[in-house]
Enzyme design. Structure first.
Site, PDB file in Angstrom:
ATOM      1  N   THR A  20     -60.078  43.769  57.836  1.00 63.58           N
ATOM      2  CA  THR A  20     -60.129  44.248  59.218  1.00 63.58           C
ATOM      3  C   THR A  20     -61.442  43.892  59.931  1.00 63.58           C
ATOM      4  O   THR A  20     -61.620  44.206  61.098  1.00 63.58           O
ATOM      5  CB  THR A  20     -59.937  45.782  59.264  1.00 63.58           C
ATOM      6  OG1 THR A  20     -60.949  46.385  58.448  1.00 63.58           O
ATOM      7  CG2 THR A  20     -58.567  46.176  58.741  1.00 63.58           C
ATOM      8  N   VAL A  23     -64.645  38.527  60.200  1.00 60.55           N
ATOM      9  CA  VAL A  23     -64.333  37.351  59.378  1.00 60.55           C
ATOM     10  C   VAL A  23     -62.939  37.489  58.766  1.00 60.55           C
ATOM     11  O   VAL A  23     -62.192  36.515  58.677  1.00 60.55           O
ATOM     12  CB  VAL A  23     -65.407  37.144  58.288  1.00 60.55           C
ATOM     13  CG1 VAL A  23     -65.004  36.016  57.348  1.00 60.55           C
ATOM     14  CG2 VAL A  23     -66.758  36.834  58.924  1.00 60.55           C
ATOM     15  N   ARG A 108     -74.439  33.261  46.106  1.00 57.55           N
ATOM     16  CA  ARG A 108     -74.742  31.937  46.653  1.00 57.55           C
ATOM     17  C   ARG A 108     -75.837  31.191  45.909  1.00 57.55           C
ATOM     18  O   ARG A 108     -75.884  29.973  45.941  1.00 57.55           O
ATOM     19  CB  ARG A 108     -75.134  32.054  48.144  1.00 57.55           C
ATOM     20  CG  ARG A 108     -73.954  32.344  49.045  1.00 57.55           C
ATOM     21  CD  ARG A 108     -74.430  32.408  50.490  1.00 57.55           C
ATOM     22  NE  ARG A 108     -73.401  32.949  51.372  1.00 57.55           N
ATOM     23  CZ  ARG A 108     -73.665  33.584  52.515  1.00 57.55           C
ATOM     24  NH1 ARG A 108     -74.928  33.774  52.888  1.00 57.55           N
ATOM     25  NH2 ARG A 108     -72.695  34.041  53.258  1.00 57.55           N
ATOM     26  N   CYS A 137     -73.449  31.138  57.696  1.00 56.77           N
ATOM     27  CA  CYS A 137     -72.834  30.431  58.820  1.00 56.77           C
ATOM     28  C   CYS A 137     -73.660  29.248  59.336  1.00 56.77           C
ATOM     29  O   CYS A 137     -73.126  28.169  59.603  1.00 56.77           O
ATOM     30  CB  CYS A 137     -72.559  31.418  59.954  1.00 56.77           C
ATOM     31  SG  CYS A 137     -73.890  32.586  60.257  1.00 56.77           S
ATOM     32  N   HIS A 251     -72.341  29.456  67.157  1.00 61.42           N
ATOM     33  CA  HIS A 251     -73.783  29.290  66.949  1.00 61.42           C
ATOM     34  C   HIS A 251     -74.240  27.918  67.431  1.00 61.42           C
ATOM     35  O   HIS A 251     -73.554  26.918  67.211  1.00 61.42           O
ATOM     36  CB  HIS A 251     -74.114  29.354  65.457  1.00 61.42           C
ATOM     37  CG  HIS A 251     -74.088  30.724  64.849  1.00 61.42           C
ATOM     38  ND1 HIS A 251     -73.948  31.874  65.574  1.00 61.42           N
ATOM     39  CD2 HIS A 251     -74.213  31.115  63.549  1.00 61.42           C
ATOM     40  CE1 HIS A 251     -73.988  32.918  64.746  1.00 61.42           C
ATOM     41  NE2 HIS A 251     -74.142  32.488  63.524  1.00 61.42           N
ATOM     42  N   GLN A 326     -68.848  30.321  64.711  1.00 60.98           N
ATOM     43  CA  GLN A 326     -69.429  31.068  63.599  1.00 60.98           C
ATOM     44  C   GLN A 326     -68.352  31.655  62.699  1.00 60.98           C
ATOM     45  O   GLN A 326     -68.508  31.719  61.482  1.00 60.98           O
ATOM     46  CB  GLN A 326     -70.334  32.182  64.165  1.00 60.98           C
ATOM     47  CG  GLN A 326     -71.184  32.901  63.125  1.00 60.98           C
ATOM     48  CD  GLN A 326     -70.481  34.089  62.507  1.00 60.98           C
ATOM     49  OE1 GLN A 326     -69.617  34.690  63.109  1.00 60.98           O
ATOM     50  NE2 GLN A 326     -70.849  34.426  61.278  1.00 60.98           N
TER      51      GLN A 326
END
Lengths: 355, 355
Positions: A20, A23, A108, A137, A251, A326
């Site tokens: 929700t 993204v 990451r 992003c 962006h 983005q």
């Protein structure tokens, strides 16, 4: 024409954690517009959002509460509910047999988790990792634009300033921008809730914590570390300033790229012109260049203002301006593209995809 | 205590050409808030604006049509009605005995016209030039911040990206930003008149013509040429990208400054801390840095995010973020400061100031 029909594998079962959020909704949009085959769709969120119904392909899909048992039978689990949720639930999803594509920063920088932008380093998916990290992003949009350049020439330095949209701060920050701007135009008082200051007709240094060692903020350090990792240049010098501007979901990046030898704007333009995921918007006569108003909702990253940098008399630096959505290339779409590569290269583990 | 009173010279007669524009109104504000002594005020504009009355110090001053005879008896004439008007009327003002301070680009690159930011190169006013050029807004804000640095260390390169407000495009562009944003929030159609595209929640490459030789736009070339001139470094390499963002009247600059030797952020912060015209806003713990919401209407240029540039492993580059009011330090206030220096140093020509 008369070749025998090859049987398609069954469509994968997809889970979206954080369904929700801004993204999560963009993930559904990307699955839909890219005609991603979905066997079953499982939307997962906090107890607060459970019970809501979210539209997907002419149906309303109910949102379920995320629990330890949410991943039974799931082939691909997209995570976009923050690093804490990813750290807790991604291992459970893997244990249940799912392939995890994580949009948070949790994994990451883990050596055993590839950080992937398909246009730049899609080959790193060949090892069939159980968890794949989707980049920050700015790093995703930046490396998409750099990929065809990086493949041909040796980059020795990057200098960038960002023009970041509200969407990076989630749906609540987008709403605060709209509501605060509306109040400002009406001359009414407005008390911001997401930010400690007004966002209406205002810009500000990215609202992530400042590292006391370097003075760089968390966003800037992510951009440096992730860009280096995606380009496989672990020591690439990168100067970056991250600024939020009052725009909604695309962006911008003002970028100078230095090379190890003389290069022309024409060479760079040629490399970008037909590269995947990029649209060159660089009309000098009409003064038409990349803008959020044209990049929002667009899958391609827009690149323009491609020119030789007057600040480098050695002729080794090219300057350009980049704008990307983005929520799409900067988040959801890149995650869906990773899933597409897994399916296309049959890397999605047999045990689950054919279950 | 009992020293004899020295007689003050008579207050100068001031003319403002372009009195009803955004900068003209800011000139009146600056004269008022800086308690500039004004003998008589002559507001000049096109025939279209003549007859309007503009408030100044509790009075309403009528606007007169600009003609060849407008400058009789004028001591100081501020011009802010575009380069064409300046080229035509500034020589007439000089012939009538006035000292011209020109906010347009008409004379900024003329060898016999000094281009002045008092904090950076106020000494160039000693020769009592008849015309003095007021710089481009970005060049003025940038060199104010660079002045105390430039005075102590040798700058070898600048790399900057701008976040420019609507005010640089005049009152009409500010109104277009407000009206377009209002329509966007209401979901209504809006046809832009000043720009060829929407400004609401949008950013775009500066709307000045692109030079076909270099690919740089007119604004960027002004920033390069004027910054070099103000700093007396005619060959300083400068990389610049000028972008407009949806804010009203303060410009932001993300800046990297390279030096000829190793330097620390602490040295730069020390030099900026007590420098005239600068307020350091650099609270790492509270994530509080320069913002247009705090710079608008402020005379000082705000400087923060002062840090050693991670993109330069040699330790010779410092990065910072600067925000200044485009209409004040970027235009009107700097012009008034030039006039103050002329009066303070008795450079205002006797024949006129004592007329």
């Amino acid at each position: 024409m008369n070749a025998p029909l090859r049987q398609s594998p069954p469509a994968p079962v997809i889970a979206i954690v954080g369904a929700t959020g801004a993204v999560g909704i963009a993930l559904l949009e990307s699955l839909e517009r890219r005609q991603f085959r979905v066997g079953e769709l499982r939307l997962l969120a906090s107890a607060r959002s459970a019970g809501r119904r979210v539209p997907f392909r002419h149906a309303l899909v109910p949102v379920e509460e995320l629990t330890e048992n949410s991943f039974d039978g799931v082939d691909i689990a997209f995570f976009s509910a923050g690093a804490g949720i990813s750290r807790e639930y991604a291992p459970l999803a893997v244990a249940a047999g799912a392939q995890v594509i994580d949009n948070s920063s949790a994994f990451r920088m883990s050596d055993d988790v590839p950080l992937v932008v398909p246009e730049a380093n899609g080959a790193s998916l060949q090892d069939a990792p159980r968890i794949i990290a989707n980049p920050n992003c700015i790093a995703a949009i930046l490396t998409t634009a750099l990929a065809p350049i990086h493949q041909r020439w040796s980059i020795t330095r990057l200098n960038l300033s960002t023009y970041q949209a509200a969407s990076g701060g989630g749906a609540a920050m987008m709403e605060e921008l709209r509501a605060g701007t509306s109040a400002s135009l009406a001359g009414e008082d407005f008390t911001p809730k997401v930010l400690p200051h007004s966002y209406a007709f205002n810009i500000f240094s990215h609202n992530s914590d400042i590292d006391p060692e370097t003075g760089y903020n968390g966003e800037e350090l992510k951009v440096i570390a992730e860009t280096r990792r995606i380009l496989s240049q672990p020591a690439l010098p990168i100067s970056v300033t991250c600024i939020r501007v009052p725009i909604l979901r695309a962006h911008g990046i003002a970028l100078s790229v230095r090379f190890d030898a003389h290069i022309t704007a024409e060479q760079i333009r040629g490399a970008l012109q037909d590269a995947p995921g990029i649209r060159v918007v660089d009309d000098w006569a009409a003064n038409h260049f990349p803008m959020p108003s044209e990049a929002s909702g667009e899958e391609d990253v827009l690149v323009g203002r491609i020119r030789e940098d007057l600040g480098d008399p050695s002729g080794r630096t090219i300057t350009m301006f980049i704008v990307g959505d983005q929520l799409l290339k900067g988040a959801a779409q890149n995650a869906v593209q990773i899933a597409e590569v897994l399916i296309k290269t049959h890397t999605l583990r047999e045990s689950t995809a054919s279950a």
